[in-house]
Design a protein around this motif. Structure first.
Motif, mmCIF file in Angstrom:
data_model
loop_
_atom_site.group_PDB
_atom_site.id
_atom_site.type_symbol
_atom_site.label_atom_id
_atom_site.label_comp_id
_atom_site.label_asym_id
_atom_site.label_seq_id
_atom_site.Cartn_x
_atom_site.Cartn_y
_atom_site.Cartn_z
ATOM 1 N N ASP A 7 26.903 -30.852 -11.932
ATOM 2 C CA ASP A 7 28.098 -31.538 -12.423
ATOM 3 C C ASP A 7 29.229 -30.519 -12.389
ATOM 4 O O ASP A 7 29.275 -29.603 -13.219
ATOM 5 C CB ASP A 7 27.877 -32.067 -13.838
ATOM 6 C CG ASP A 7 29.106 -32.804 -14.359
ATOM 7 O OD1 ASP A 7 30.043 -33.044 -13.569
ATOM 8 O OD2 ASP A 7 29.133 -33.118 -15.557
ATOM 9 N N VAL A 8 30.111 -30.664 -11.411
ATOM 10 C CA VAL A 8 31.174 -29.690 -11.176
ATOM 11 C C VAL A 8 32.484 -30.464 -11.052
ATOM 12 O O VAL A 8 32.585 -31.394 -10.260
ATOM 13 C CB VAL A 8 30.875 -28.918 -9.866
ATOM 14 C CG1 VAL A 8 32.053 -28.057 -9.461
ATOM 15 C CG2 VAL A 8 29.612 -28.081 -10.013
ATOM 16 N N ALA A 59 34.852 -24.184 -8.168
ATOM 17 C CA ALA A 59 33.546 -23.664 -8.587
ATOM 18 C C ALA A 59 33.037 -22.647 -7.566
ATOM 19 O O ALA A 59 32.447 -21.624 -7.929
ATOM 20 C CB ALA A 59 32.550 -24.806 -8.749
ATOM 21 N N ALA A 73 34.944 -19.458 -8.112
ATOM 22 C CA ALA A 73 34.549 -18.869 -9.402
ATOM 23 C C ALA A 73 33.194 -18.175 -9.287
ATOM 24 O O ALA A 73 33.006 -17.057 -9.774
ATOM 25 C CB ALA A 73 34.510 -19.953 -10.487
ATOM 26 N N TYR A 116 22.272 -13.227 -13.384
ATOM 27 C CA TYR A 116 23.393 -13.990 -12.813
ATOM 28 C C TYR A 116 22.949 -15.391 -12.399
ATOM 29 O O TYR A 116 23.703 -16.358 -12.567
ATOM 30 C CB TYR A 116 24.018 -13.238 -11.626
ATOM 31 C CG TYR A 116 25.043 -12.230 -12.072
ATOM 32 C CD1 TYR A 116 24.660 -10.973 -12.535
ATOM 33 C CD2 TYR A 116 26.404 -12.531 -12.080
ATOM 34 C CE1 TYR A 116 25.590 -10.051 -12.972
ATOM 35 C CE2 TYR A 116 27.349 -11.603 -12.516
ATOM 36 C CZ TYR A 116 26.937 -10.373 -12.953
ATOM 37 O OH TYR A 116 27.871 -9.465 -13.394
ATOM 38 N N ASP A 162 20.756 -17.222 -13.766
ATOM 39 C CA ASP A 162 20.685 -18.026 -14.987
ATOM 40 C C ASP A 162 22.075 -18.572 -15.356
ATOM 41 O O ASP A 162 22.222 -19.750 -15.711
ATOM 42 C CB ASP A 162 20.125 -17.154 -16.128
ATOM 43 C CG ASP A 162 19.908 -17.950 -17.399
ATOM 44 O OD1 ASP A 162 19.199 -18.974 -17.342
ATOM 45 O OD2 ASP A 162 20.460 -17.559 -18.447
ATOM 46 N N MET A 163 23.099 -17.714 -15.232
ATOM 47 C CA MET A 163 24.457 -18.166 -15.584
ATOM 48 C C MET A 163 25.031 -19.136 -14.559
ATOM 49 O O MET A 163 25.676 -20.129 -14.915
ATOM 50 C CB MET A 163 25.384 -16.950 -15.753
ATOM 51 C CG MET A 163 25.072 -16.133 -17.008
ATOM 52 S SD MET A 163 26.282 -14.807 -17.328
ATOM 53 C CE MET A 163 25.777 -13.603 -16.102
ATOM 54 N N LYS A 165 23.331 -22.630 -14.894
ATOM 55 C CA LYS A 165 23.833 -23.389 -16.036
ATOM 56 C C LYS A 165 25.293 -23.818 -15.832
ATOM 57 O O LYS A 165 25.676 -24.925 -16.215
ATOM 58 C CB LYS A 165 23.688 -22.555 -17.316
ATOM 59 C CG LYS A 165 22.217 -22.452 -17.781
ATOM 60 C CD LYS A 165 22.006 -21.300 -18.747
ATOM 61 C CE LYS A 165 22.726 -21.498 -20.058
ATOM 62 N NZ LYS A 165 22.568 -20.315 -20.951
ATOM 63 N N ALA A 166 26.103 -22.929 -15.237
ATOM 64 C CA ALA A 166 27.534 -23.233 -15.079
ATOM 65 C C ALA A 166 27.773 -24.505 -14.279
ATOM 66 O O ALA A 166 28.740 -25.232 -14.528
ATOM 67 C CB ALA A 166 28.251 -22.055 -14.409
ATOM 68 N N VAL A 167 26.891 -24.795 -13.317
ATOM 69 C CA VAL A 167 27.105 -25.965 -12.453
ATOM 70 C C VAL A 167 26.135 -27.108 -12.786
ATOM 71 O O VAL A 167 26.165 -28.156 -12.130
ATOM 72 C CB VAL A 167 26.974 -25.605 -10.954
ATOM 73 C CG1 VAL A 167 27.938 -24.481 -10.587
ATOM 74 C CG2 VAL A 167 25.534 -25.227 -10.594
ATOM 75 N N ALA A 168 25.313 -26.914 -13.809
ATOM 76 C CA ALA A 168 24.256 -27.898 -14.114
ATOM 77 C C ALA A 168 24.827 -29.256 -14.526
ATOM 78 O O ALA A 168 25.899 -29.334 -15.122
ATOM 79 C CB ALA A 168 23.353 -27.359 -15.227
ATOM 80 N N ALA A 169 24.092 -30.315 -14.191
ATOM 81 C CA ALA A 169 24.486 -31.662 -14.611
ATOM 82 C C ALA A 169 24.180 -31.832 -16.094
ATOM 83 O O ALA A 169 23.320 -31.149 -16.645
ATOM 84 C CB ALA A 169 23.727 -32.698 -13.793
#
Lengths: 195, 195
Positions: free
Chosen positions: B148-149, B155, B158, B185, B187-188, B191-195
């Motif tokens: 989900d972006v 993104a 980033a 990294y 892991d981050m 999560k940053a782009v996870a739905a």
């Protein structure tokens, strides 16, 4: 005459700084001479030494001024709210502050290598203070169970790199306002550190 | 004599590139002269022109070589799996590739301003190709409901800025291996782009 010289010197100091920043950003510290800076300001090369002892001091003053302004703005904001709201405020602030100063951001990153060891240590200390604020927010969020971060130090550096990267592509004439950019990045930062 | 000169020229070409990269990274493109590069290689200044027509060509060849190597390694990897596994592979690859070339990463970012307009357009095109691969992964993940972006282009920028930032702080002698850094990294990013 004395009064005129006095009023000149008040405005010439900042103009020397601005000219140096512009030239360092465009050509790089090592390629810029004091003579060029003087020409850009419109003073004799010898007169420049009334404002700065040498080029190293000019670079250091620029980089310290940038960090001092950053830390002063942070200090003026206080630190209310829980970790999530403080992280959102930090994220939006970081983007706005750095987007307003692309030349200073570029020179501050690029010219670290040209600082004398003593000056480098000072700038590193100021950067550390700024990073410590973000790391404190992340630690508080982890302690409160709001964040899940494997390594708060690395998460700090990762978030700062991600946010500062905006200065390399953002254009005012582009499709997004600064506030829209802030919101998109905040969404990613929030999720990246979420529990 | 001819054979000796011939075998020299095969090794001198890469040594000119390496010397130029080292000097550009340390002092900046504008501050480095062809004479300095020749001295670093250990040849006469005039002999340098057997290997490169001018300093602009040297810079362009360095930056194009860096991007060509990056794209060639990506092409050799193929693109199997779903968006999540492709994103993990991209994340780990990006960190490893760039950590192995800190000077080239630094020069490629810092000296974009010193490329001629035509050369800049070529490098921009290569960077765009690389970014397009990551954006494609993000788009596929969004289409599959895995990501989900808000904006796949932002993104992309980033994530690349966040990952490339590793080159500014990672030290081999530090507390973390490259693989550990990759995992933190990933892991981050995940999560940053996870739905």
């Amino acid at each position: 005459m004395a009064r005129t010289a006095g009023s000149h010197s008040e405005t010439t100091g900042p103009r020397v700084q601005e000219a140096a920043l512009r030239l360092f950003a465009r050509q790089g510290f090592a390629a810029v001479s004091m003579r060029q800076i003087a020409a850009e300001v419109g003073v004799q090369a010898g007169a420049l030494y009334n404002y700065t002892p040498d080029k190293q001091s000019l670079l250091f003053d620029l980089m310290r001024g940038h960090m001092d302004a950053l830390l002063a703005e942070r200090a003026a904001r206080g630190a209310g709210g829980d970790a999530v709201s403080r992280l959102e405020e930090f994220t939006r602030f970081h983007i706005r502050f750095h987007l307003a100063r692309p030349d200073a951001v570029f020179v501050s990153y690029m010219e670290l290598r040209n600082l004398s060891p003593e000056n480098f240590a000072v700038i590193e200390g100021l950067r550390r203070s700024y990073e410590d604020e973000l790391e404190g927010i992340l630690r508080d969020g982890v302690a409160a169970g709001q964040f899940d971060v494997a390594d708060t130090k690395i998460a700090t550096l990762a978030v700062i790199a991600m946010l500062t990267g905006v200065t390399t592509w953002y254009r005012e004439a582009g499709r997004l306002s600064v506030t829209e950019v802030e919101t998109i990045y905040w969404d990613m930062v929030r999720k990246a550190v979420a529990a």
